[in-house]
Design a protein around this motif. Structure first.
Motif, PDB file in Angstrom:
ATOM      1  N   LEU A  54     -34.643  -7.062   2.763  1.00 56.69           N
ATOM      2  CA  LEU A  54     -35.621  -7.191   1.764  1.00 56.69           C
ATOM      3  C   LEU A  54     -35.992  -5.925   0.893  1.00 56.69           C
ATOM      4  O   LEU A  54     -36.104  -6.198  -0.325  1.00 56.69           O
ATOM      5  CB  LEU A  54     -36.909  -7.931   2.231  1.00 56.69           C
ATOM      6  N   ASP A  55     -36.109  -4.820   1.573  1.00 56.51           N
ATOM      7  CA  ASP A  55     -36.459  -3.737   0.993  1.00 56.51           C
ATOM      8  C   ASP A  55     -35.142  -3.266   0.053  1.00 56.51           C
ATOM      9  O   ASP A  55     -35.332  -2.668  -1.111  1.00 56.51           O
ATOM     10  CB  ASP A  55     -36.506  -2.603   2.103  1.00 56.51           C
ATOM     11  N   ALA A  56     -33.750  -3.538   0.580  1.00 53.53           N
ATOM     12  CA  ALA A  56     -32.636  -3.090  -0.249  1.00 53.53           C
ATOM     13  C   ALA A  56     -32.707  -4.192  -1.457  1.00 53.53           C
ATOM     14  O   ALA A  56     -32.339  -3.627  -2.517  1.00 53.53           O
ATOM     15  CB  ALA A  56     -31.490  -3.458   0.584  1.00 53.53           C
ATOM     16  N   LEU A  57     -33.048  -5.591  -1.207  1.00 51.28           N
ATOM     17  CA  LEU A  57     -33.141  -6.352  -2.455  1.00 51.28           C
ATOM     18  C   LEU A  57     -34.046  -5.981  -3.406  1.00 51.28           C
ATOM     19  O   LEU A  57     -33.643  -5.963  -4.597  1.00 51.28           O
ATOM     20  CB  LEU A  57     -33.486  -7.840  -2.013  1.00 51.28           C
ATOM     21  N   PHE A  58     -35.072  -5.441  -3.194  1.00 53.19           N
ATOM     22  CA  PHE A  58     -36.141  -4.984  -4.311  1.00 53.19           C
ATOM     23  C   PHE A  58     -35.539  -3.727  -4.917  1.00 53.19           C
ATOM     24  O   PHE A  58     -35.905  -3.498  -6.017  1.00 53.19           O
ATOM     25  CB  PHE A  58     -37.509  -4.941  -3.344  1.00 53.19           C
ATOM     26  N   GLY A  59     -35.041  -2.796  -4.061  1.00 52.23           N
ATOM     27  CA  GLY A  59     -34.349  -1.820  -4.607  1.00 52.23           C
ATOM     28  C   GLY A  59     -33.154  -2.097  -5.866  1.00 52.23           C
ATOM     29  O   GLY A  59     -33.256  -1.424  -6.892  1.00 52.23           O
ATOM     30  N   LEU A  60     -32.413  -3.184  -5.573  1.00 56.20           N
ATOM     31  CA  LEU A  60     -31.614  -3.641  -6.538  1.00 56.20           C
ATOM     32  C   LEU A  60     -32.112  -4.281  -7.628  1.00 56.20           C
ATOM     33  O   LEU A  60     -32.009  -3.961  -8.714  1.00 56.20           O
ATOM     34  CB  LEU A  60     -30.714  -4.547  -5.689  1.00 56.20           C
ATOM     35  N   ILE A  61     -33.405  -4.973  -7.347  1.00 54.75           N
ATOM     36  CA  ILE A  61     -34.069  -5.460  -8.422  1.00 54.75           C
ATOM     37  C   ILE A  61     -34.529  -4.563  -9.508  1.00 54.75           C
ATOM     38  O   ILE A  61     -34.309  -4.539 -10.630  1.00 54.75           O
ATOM     39  CB  ILE A  61     -34.908  -6.710  -7.993  1.00 54.75           C
ATOM     40  N   ARG A  62     -35.352  -3.583  -8.630  1.00 53.83           N
ATOM     41  CA  ARG A  62     -35.888  -2.496  -9.551  1.00 53.83           C
ATOM     42  C   ARG A  62     -34.819  -1.679 -10.333  1.00 53.83           C
ATOM     43  O   ARG A  62     -35.095  -1.213 -11.359  1.00 53.83           O
ATOM     44  CB  ARG A  62     -36.900  -1.675  -8.719  1.00 53.83           C
TER      45      ARG A  62
END
Length: 123
Positions: A54-62
């Motif tokens: 989930l942290d990686a996902l939000f990193g990709l989104i940002r």
């Protein structure tokens, strides 16, 4: 949008239709290749399977999304979650995560959430 829909491990037809409709008709997606939805979905599913995904996902989104579109992204996620007329604690928790990770002002978030709710009311 995909993460909000997949958060409860049950991507309902109404949610998938909502995602497709938004990608096909909203100006924010004018230059978006609709064929990317499958790749994005696969990435989201894969990240949901790993620790710290989930942290990686939000990193990709940002990384991929300009800050000026954070509220738009949150609004679209809210529309997906409410598209089927139901929402559960897991989906609401995902919306909370999105709101926090994208630093959406709480008052703005409340207005966005209210708008999504009233757009998807049934008689």
């Amino acid at each position: 949008m995909v993460a909000a829909s997949a958060s409860d491990e049950n991507m309902r037809t109404a949610e998938l239709v909502a995602i497709s409709r938004m990608v096909n008709h909203m100006p924010v997606f004018a230059a978006y290749d609709p064929d990317r939805i499958r790749r994005v979905s696969r990435t989201v599913f894969d990240l949901f399977e790993v620790e710290d995904g989930l942290d990686a996902l939000f990193g990709l989104i940002r990384e991929a999304l300009p800050e000026r579109l954070y509220e738009t992204a949150y609004a679209l996620a809210c529309d997906v979650v409410t598209a089927d007329g139901k929402h559960n604690q897991i989906e609401l928790r995902m919306l909370e995560e999105i709101r926090d990770e994208l630093n959406i002002d709480r008052l703005h978030a409340a207005a966005i959430e209210w708008g999504a709710r009233v757009r998807h009311l049934t008689p």
